[in-house]
Structures are given as C-alpha cells and as structure tokens.
Motif scaffolding. Sequence first.
Motif, PDB file in Angstrom:
ATOM      1  N   ALA A 350       0.822  -1.211   0.000  1.00  0.00           N
ATOM      2  CA  ALA A 350       0.000   0.000   0.000  1.00  0.00           C
ATOM      3  C   ALA A 350       0.853   1.256   0.000  1.00  0.00           C
ATOM      4  O   ALA A 350       0.413   2.312  -0.460  1.00  0.00           O
ATOM      5  CB  ALA A 350      -0.925  -0.004   1.225  1.00  0.00           C
ATOM      6  N   SER A 351       2.078   1.175   0.508  1.00  0.00           N
ATOM      7  CA  SER A 351       2.958   2.342   0.518  1.00  0.00           C
ATOM      8  C   SER A 351       3.608   2.592  -0.838  1.00  0.00           C
ATOM      9  O   SER A 351       4.235   3.622  -1.056  1.00  0.00           O
ATOM     10  CB  SER A 351       4.039   2.165   1.582  1.00  0.00           C
ATOM     11  OG  SER A 351       4.853   1.040   1.287  1.00  0.00           O
ATOM     12  N   ASN A 352       3.492   1.638  -1.751  1.00  0.00           N
ATOM     13  CA  ASN A 352       4.041   1.758  -3.105  1.00  0.00           C
ATOM     14  C   ASN A 352       2.946   1.322  -4.078  1.00  0.00           C
ATOM     15  O   ASN A 352       3.110   0.405  -4.863  1.00  0.00           O
ATOM     16  CB  ASN A 352       5.282   0.870  -3.244  1.00  0.00           C
ATOM     17  CG  ASN A 352       6.089   1.206  -4.480  1.00  0.00           C
ATOM     18  OD1 ASN A 352       5.892   2.224  -5.118  1.00  0.00           O
ATOM     19  ND2 ASN A 352       7.016   0.325  -4.811  1.00  0.00           N
ATOM     20  N   GLN A 353       1.824   2.057  -4.031  1.00  0.00           N
ATOM     21  CA  GLN A 353       0.560   1.561  -4.577  1.00  0.00           C
ATOM     22  C   GLN A 353       0.514   1.477  -6.102  1.00  0.00           C
ATOM     23  O   GLN A 353      -0.380   0.838  -6.662  1.00  0.00           O
ATOM     24  CB  GLN A 353      -0.590   2.437  -4.086  1.00  0.00           C
ATOM     25  CG  GLN A 353      -0.517   3.887  -4.530  1.00  0.00           C
ATOM     26  CD  GLN A 353      -1.679   4.718  -3.979  1.00  0.00           C
ATOM     27  OE1 GLN A 353      -2.435   4.257  -3.127  1.00  0.00           O
ATOM     28  NE2 GLN A 353      -1.822   5.933  -4.471  1.00  0.00           N
ATOM     29  N   TRP A 354       1.449   2.104  -6.798  1.00  0.00           N
ATOM     30  CA  TRP A 354       1.432   2.085  -8.249  1.00  0.00           C
ATOM     31  C   TRP A 354       2.345   1.017  -8.843  1.00  0.00           C
ATOM     32  O   TRP A 354       2.481   0.944 -10.058  1.00  0.00           O
ATOM     33  CB  TRP A 354       1.837   3.455  -8.805  1.00  0.00           C
ATOM     34  CG  TRP A 354       0.870   4.541  -8.459  1.00  0.00           C
ATOM     35  CD1 TRP A 354       0.953   5.411  -7.412  1.00  0.00           C
ATOM     36  CD2 TRP A 354      -0.340   4.871  -9.150  1.00  0.00           C
ATOM     37  NE1 TRP A 354      -0.134   6.260  -7.391  1.00  0.00           N
ATOM     38  CE2 TRP A 354      -0.941   5.946  -8.460  1.00  0.00           C
ATOM     39  CE3 TRP A 354      -0.976   4.343 -10.284  1.00  0.00           C
ATOM     40  CZ2 TRP A 354      -2.150   6.517  -8.876  1.00  0.00           C
ATOM     41  CZ3 TRP A 354      -2.175   4.918 -10.691  1.00  0.00           C
ATOM     42  CH2 TRP A 354      -2.750   5.985  -9.998  1.00  0.00           C
ATOM     43  N   ARG A 355       2.963   0.185  -7.986  1.00  0.00           N
ATOM     44  CA  ARG A 355       3.950  -0.766  -8.513  1.00  0.00           C
ATOM     45  C   ARG A 355       3.772  -2.163  -7.926  1.00  0.00           C
ATOM     46  O   ARG A 355       3.360  -2.317  -6.774  1.00  0.00           O
ATOM     47  CB  ARG A 355       5.365  -0.281  -8.222  1.00  0.00           C
ATOM     48  CG  ARG A 355       5.810   0.862  -9.112  1.00  0.00           C
ATOM     49  CD  ARG A 355       7.266   1.241  -8.826  1.00  0.00           C
ATOM     50  NE  ARG A 355       7.762   2.207  -9.786  1.00  0.00           N
ATOM     51  CZ  ARG A 355       7.575   3.522  -9.704  1.00  0.00           C
ATOM     52  NH1 ARG A 355       6.911   4.006  -8.679  1.00  0.00           N
ATOM     53  NH2 ARG A 355       8.048   4.336 -10.647  1.00  0.00           N
ATOM     54  N   LEU A 356       4.105  -3.127  -8.757  1.00  0.00           N
ATOM     55  CA  LEU A 356       4.364  -4.478  -8.280  1.00  0.00           C
ATOM     56  C   LEU A 356       5.877  -4.650  -8.230  1.00  0.00           C
ATOM     57  O   LEU A 356       6.587  -4.261  -9.169  1.00  0.00           O
ATOM     58  CB  LEU A 356       3.756  -5.510  -9.227  1.00  0.00           C
ATOM     59  CG  LEU A 356       2.234  -5.556  -9.348  1.00  0.00           C
ATOM     60  CD1 LEU A 356       1.828  -6.577 -10.405  1.00  0.00           C
ATOM     61  CD2 LEU A 356       1.579  -5.882  -8.017  1.00  0.00           C
ATOM     62  N   THR A 357       6.396  -5.242  -7.164  1.00  0.00           N
ATOM     63  CA  THR A 357       7.839  -5.412  -7.015  1.00  0.00           C
ATOM     64  C   THR A 357       8.192  -6.898  -6.933  1.00  0.00           C
ATOM     65  O   THR A 357       7.318  -7.761  -6.769  1.00  0.00           O
ATOM     66  CB  THR A 357       8.338  -4.693  -5.749  1.00  0.00           C
ATOM     67  OG1 THR A 357       7.661  -5.235  -4.616  1.00  0.00           O
ATOM     68  CG2 THR A 357       8.061  -3.200  -5.838  1.00  0.00           C
ATOM     69  N   ASN A 358       9.489  -7.169  -7.103  1.00  0.00           N
ATOM     70  CA  ASN A 358       9.989  -8.550  -7.085  1.00  0.00           C
ATOM     71  C   ASN A 358       9.179  -9.438  -8.027  1.00  0.00           C
ATOM     72  O   ASN A 358       8.749 -10.551  -7.682  1.00  0.00           O
ATOM     73  CB  ASN A 358       9.945  -9.114  -5.654  1.00  0.00           C
ATOM     74  CG  ASN A 358      10.838  -8.338  -4.719  1.00  0.00           C
ATOM     75  OD1 ASN A 358      11.936  -7.916  -5.088  1.00  0.00           O
ATOM     76  ND2 ASN A 358      10.358  -8.116  -3.500  1.00  0.00           N
ATOM     77  N   VAL A 359       8.975  -8.931  -9.238  1.00  0.00           N
ATOM     78  CA  VAL A 359       8.121  -9.609 -10.213  1.00  0.00           C
ATOM     79  C   VAL A 359       8.936 -10.704 -10.907  1.00  0.00           C
ATOM     80  O   VAL A 359       9.936 -10.419 -11.583  1.00  0.00           O
ATOM     81  CB  VAL A 359       7.565  -8.621 -11.241  1.00  0.00           C
ATOM     82  CG1 VAL A 359       6.627  -9.341 -12.209  1.00  0.00           C
ATOM     83  CG2 VAL A 359       6.827  -7.476 -10.540  1.00  0.00           C
ATOM     84  N   ALA A 360       8.524 -11.923 -10.735  1.00  0.00           N
ATOM     85  CA  ALA A 360       9.181 -13.029 -11.436  1.00  0.00           C
ATOM     86  C   ALA A 360       8.799 -13.013 -12.912  1.00  0.00           C
ATOM     87  O   ALA A 360       7.759 -12.469 -13.296  1.00  0.00           O
ATOM     88  CB  ALA A 360       8.774 -14.359 -10.793  1.00  0.00           C
ATOM     89  N   ASN A 361       9.673 -13.590 -13.722  1.00  0.00           N
ATOM     90  CA  ASN A 361       9.371 -13.738 -15.150  1.00  0.00           C
ATOM     91  C   ASN A 361       9.085 -12.397 -15.824  1.00  0.00           C
ATOM     92  O   ASN A 361       8.324 -12.309 -16.788  1.00  0.00           O
ATOM     93  CB  ASN A 361       8.154 -14.670 -15.324  1.00  0.00           C
ATOM     94  CG  ASN A 361       8.042 -15.229 -16.725  1.00  0.00           C
ATOM     95  OD1 ASN A 361       9.009 -15.286 -17.469  1.00  0.00           O
ATOM     96  ND2 ASN A 361       6.833 -15.626 -17.094  1.00  0.00           N
ATOM     97  N   ILE A 362       9.700 -11.344 -15.308  1.00  0.00           N
ATOM     98  CA  ILE A 362       9.314  -9.990 -15.737  1.00  0.00           C
ATOM     99  C   ILE A 362       9.676  -9.710 -17.189  1.00  0.00           C
ATOM    100  O   ILE A 362       9.012  -8.926 -17.869  1.00  0.00           O
ATOM    101  CB  ILE A 362       9.949  -8.932 -14.804  1.00  0.00           C
ATOM    102  CG1 ILE A 362       9.330  -7.559 -15.095  1.00  0.00           C
ATOM    103  CG2 ILE A 362      11.466  -8.924 -14.940  1.00  0.00           C
ATOM    104  CD1 ILE A 362       9.659  -6.520 -14.057  1.00  0.00           C
ATOM    105  N   ALA A 363      10.713 -10.350 -17.703  1.00  0.00           N
ATOM    106  CA  ALA A 363      11.136 -10.078 -19.085  1.00  0.00           C
ATOM    107  C   ALA A 363      10.066 -10.458 -20.093  1.00  0.00           C
ATOM    108  O   ALA A 363      10.077  -9.969 -21.227  1.00  0.00           O
ATOM    109  CB  ALA A 363      12.437 -10.811 -19.389  1.00  0.00           C
TER     110      ALA A 363
END
Length: 763
Positions: A350-363
């Motif tokens: 909720a403190s970084n509401q515009w992002r998903l982080t540590n996204v696997a398979n991101i490429a």
Amino acid sequence: MNKAITDGVVFMPPAFAAGNLGQWSRGDGIPGSGTYAGLATAAFVPADQDFGGCLEIQKTDGTQKLRYMGQTPILPGCYLQITARIKAVAGALPSVRIAGWAGRANGSAVSGLTTTGTSVALTGYGSVVEISAIVGTGQRGGVDMVWGTEPVYGHFGLDLTGPNGGVVRIDDIRITDVTAAFHRDMMNWVDVRDFGAVGDGSTDDSAAFEAADAAANGRRVLVSKGSYYLGSSVTFENRVLFEGTVSMPVDAILSPTKDFELATYIDAFGGDEELALRKALQSLMNNADHESLDLSGRRVSIGTPVDVQAAVPNRQSYAQRRVLRNGQLRAEDSGNWDPEQVTSLATYSASNQWRLTNVANIANIKLGSLVEGAGVGREVYVRAVNVNAQEVTLSQPLSDAVGTQTYTFTRFKYLLDFSGFSRLDKFEIEDVEFQCNDRASGIMLAPLGTVNVVRHCVFNRPGHRGISSCGDGCQGIFIDDNQFLSREGGILTQNRVSVALNTNANDAKIRNNRASQFRHFAVVSGGQSMIIGNHFFQGDDNANGIRSAGIVITSRACNTQISGNYIDNCHIEWTNEREPEPDYTGGFGFAGLSITNNVCLASYVAPWFGFIVIKPYGTGHFINGMNVSGNTFRMVGGVIDRVDRVDTSFAPLDLGRMRDVFFTGNTYHNIESGAENPLLIKHSQNTHSQIWDIDTDNRLPFNGRTIEVESLVTRSRPRRSNNTTNNAMPYVETGKGSNQDRVHVIWPEDMLGDVTLKVRMDG
C-alpha cells in the motif's frame, strides 16, 4: 519536348569552315587542348560532292579524337543524339565512333561514365557511313551514354580507331534533342529515371528522386516501372505518380506532400497495404505539410498489430495535432492476434501503490498487459516494465492486495497500438471502422497524453477491447459519436469478457456513442468525466437474467456527470476498487456523482436488479454528494424491487453518515419502491394515538435511514378523542424501527388527523 525550341538552349555545334577549326580539339575539348587549326594533316574541304563543306583528316594517332570545344549542356530529363557522316578517301580504313567528355560545373571531369558509342568499321572508299549515339541522364533503352545528374556539360565529337595513315572526310557534326523519343509530346511530368534512378532494387536512388522533384517545378514526378531502393528519406514537393515501387529502411521517410493519402503509399509500396499504412503514419508525424492522413475510404488489410511508434522510430513523443481519417482497418486471420498471457509471482504494498515489485518472469511481461489477480480491479493495465529493477508500474492502484501472490498478465493485440510512445497528445482518429474480425482489439492509447480524440468510428466485433488506456494517455480524451459492436451478443451477460473502453485520467468526455452487449461499456477512473448522450445495452434472452454494469465508476470522489444516456438492460456501478486499503479512513467518501435525465430500461431481469449500484470495497463508507434527478426508470416483463441498491459483497454503506443525496423528479414504471430524497410522505392517522408511527415504505435511497425531517404540515384538523381540535405542535423522532427508516410524530396527547412530512436520509 525540345529544349532548343522551348527554352532556346543551343546544342548544335557550328559547321566546319575554313576559319573555325580552332573550335575543334584533337583532345578532350577542354580549354588548352590542341586544335585542328593549322594542322598539316587536317584541312577544310569547301566542296565535297557528298558533304559540301567538310573536314578532312589523316589518322595519325592510335585514337584520333575530334571534339567540339564548346560546352554542350547536359540537362536532367533531356536526351541528346550526336550524329556524324563520314567516308574514307585514301589509305588504311579506320573504325569510327561517337565520343564525348563529361564535365562538372567547376571544369573537372566526371569519371566512371561511358563516354563512347558503338564503333563502326569503314569498309570501302567513297561510301558515306552515318554513326550516332545518344547521351542522357537516365538509364533508358537506346541510351548509349548514361551520365546521370553529376555532369552539367560535355564536349562531343568522334574517335577514329584502328590503323593509322588513312584519310577520311567528316561532314558537319549534329547534336539534336531527341527527348521526345522517350517522353510523350508536351508532357507535364518528369521521370526519376531521367535523373539517374536505376530501379534495380539495390542501387540507392534517393538522390535521383530528390533531383527529379527539384526539376519538376510544378509538374508531376513519374516513378516509372521498376523497383527502386531509397536508402534515405525522400520528400516530394510536387505531385507524384508511382508506376514502379519503392523499398526503404524502417527509419527512412517517404513524404509525397501534394498526394498525401493512403492510395499513394499503396501504389508506392507495391500494394502492400499494411506497410503503406505504417509508412504513411511515419510521414504524418514527421512532416509539417499535412495535418491528416486520409485513408481515401479504403479497406486496409492488416495481418499484424500496427505498432505506431515502431513505424515512427525517431519519435518517442509527439504533441502536434494529427488526424487519421476516412477508411477501414481490417484484421485478417492469422495467429498474430492471439493474446499473450504470462503468470508471475509479485509483491504489492500500500505504501508503493502504483507498482508491483519482485516480479518473477518480468522479461516476458509486455507493456499494456491487462493485470488480473486477487484485489485487482477491472481494467488495470501494465503502464511500464523495469526489467532490471523487477518492477511493473500499474495504470491504477490495487485494492486489498497487499502481500505476495500470483498475477496474470494478458496482452491483447490492437489494430492501432500507440503504447510504444512515452507521450502522445492531440492525435485524432475519425471516421475509421475498426473491423476487428472477432480477433483483434481496436486502439491502445499511449501511457501519457492529453486531449486525444476518437470520433465517428466503428469498433466492429473486437476480440477483447475497443479502446484501452494503459496509463494517462486518456487525459481529457474525447470519445464521441462512435459505435461499439460486440462479438458476444449471443452469450449470457455474466459470461461476456469484452469491454468497449476504459479511462484512467481526469476530464474524459464520452459522448453520443452506441455500444451493444459488452461486459461493460465504460470502466472510468479519474475525475471530472462527462458521460453524455450514449446508448449502451447489455441484455440477453435469459428470463430473470443477470445484467452487468454498463458504466463502472471506480473512484469514490469522482465528480462525474452521467446525463442524457439511454441505459438499456445494464446499470451504473460506483466502487472504490482502486484503493489499496479500502476501509474508509478519511476523505470525501463516495462523492460528486450526478446521474440526470437518463432513459433507463430493463426487461426480464431478476427482481433484485437495480440501475444504480454502489459497491464499497471496505467498511465505513458513505455518500457525500450525489444527484439523481430527471431520470425515467422503466421495467418491461416484470417488476423490480427498486432502482438503487448497495452491493454488500465486501461491506455495507454507513447509512448514518449520508450527506447531500438528492433523488428528485424521477419517473418510475414497474418499480416497487421508487426512491426519493427528500421523500414526501402523506400520513393519515385513523386511530387516536400520541405517537404516530410513519413508514417510509422502502423509498429512501439505498434503503437509507430517516435522519432529518425537513417539514411537517397538518393537512386536516388534529382531533382529540372527544373530537375537539388541539393545535399543539408535535415533534418528531427519526431513525425509528428495526431498520431505522421510520419516523415518529409525537403529540402531547392521543390525536388523530393527517400530516405531510418531508423526510431525508442524509444530513
């Protein structure tokens, strides 16, 4: 065409005469070369029986040259024939050929050119032989010396080759303009081949195209039959006609400024309509001479999504008004329209509401992908992908999705995809039919941009989406007078997946559109939107059927107008599904929605159907400013309970905190309980009682509580049990009954009579 006649250009060298042999060189004809004047082996013969005056030469050199020292002009598009008559009179018999020397304006020689014609052997004495050769700028059949556009003049004459010692006589050399042999008489065009274009598919003909255009001077440029490679950008300032075809690198721009329409590009690129569209869009966004691209009413067959930024690789952003209009884009059957789907584990905070982080398979996650998962609201897209940081930027925050989970990312394929631009402003699309063919989607907007326009367009059977916004490229967008025709008409409402359009940013204008049988017509985030004059319908043939939301408002403080629409077998849904922590902790609450003067119709739906649904995603929410007025609500094929309801799937509204809710002037047909606020109640008390218990009959909006009584008026004489009048003023108590939706009117003693109250469910 004859330049000697039309422009007064002098090509013909002077006749041989006793006093002018100094104008004829024994070398290349350049200044300082030796002449035939006073030469012992040359003389002017004044009265030859075949030639009249002529030049007599004894061959003494291996290649005996004869060149006119005057500068014969070489003009683009002009073809010259050099002709000589010659006869052997004595000695060894030589061979003869037309020859020349090519010069630049600074007097230097142009090397690497063919400077001689075909050699002819003299076979006897006294027989007149005529030789000739044609020189010109273009590579055409019959041209012996193709010089291109670099030479500006030449020194012309002939060569004698073969054995020395022979004597020949040469008649006056003639140079004539034979351009008419290659061009139509009185032509109003110039041909690129006359300016050095080769048309072999590999030689770079860019300079020849530019030279032809520069020489046209108001005439049309003809790209004659051939395959021309253009290695750099080419701009035509004159009209152009393509009989031949061109090929170009992706970053090279073709700009026919006087014929800027799709038909010209289709001709230029050999009928490849998709390539033609890409190159035309490239020029549209790189040339100030035209503000719009006219598709000329054509159907353009497209086999792969048109990545507009990839077609305009020199532009990452664009802010000048440009228009694409008047045609049809048709998705042809191919596997190129299949959505790409990726699943990945990611973390949301909720403190970084515009992002998903540590996204696997991101490429493998594509910008513009639809995001799905627990807590993900409708129409949330990938706005940006940072592979190195393993972060995905979202078009909207998620709701109650804090933690780590698996998300699904689905990238739909669009006929026109603008998502490759970082920003795109003021791009307009009008009068274009997007023939999606059940496979392609329509338009993907850029991640950022303002006042883009889609008007008078038809989105016919999109596979998944009509217009998608993966960011704020919809800021101030105009979506006007379009038709959205679903491919899901025969599917039950609850099983549909397609969405006509979505917006994320403020100030959207969605007006006078028609949409049929999508899952949703519009999913609207942001504020200050105006949704006016649209007709959207989403029914099916199922009795007591489920109906989906036509308009989804996803922000609490939306400040949005929904007015003058035909809301047909669907409803308006107002949610807070964009809040990471959905329980109410502050702010306006559900505020600023105005629903006015709409025609609302439903048929054969379940009794619990409602036209206006509020769905809180967390606890503690309330309405703080809502206007529902002047609407007509009608039910066909049954009766529904009410038009307004709260979807309590996650939480109810806090009915005790309602503020500024106005339900007035609406018309209800086959609606059990028509909502009003303030609600006018007429009550008749027929038995004596000190406390008159007054029911609101479920007519307060959203089953609200009685919070205020604005007025109370007695409509008859208040009477005691002995039938005497008591004019005492009663008082009221609100929030009575198990649902707190009743009012008590309390008198000093038992009374009967009639009163009218105006009750409110808000403060």
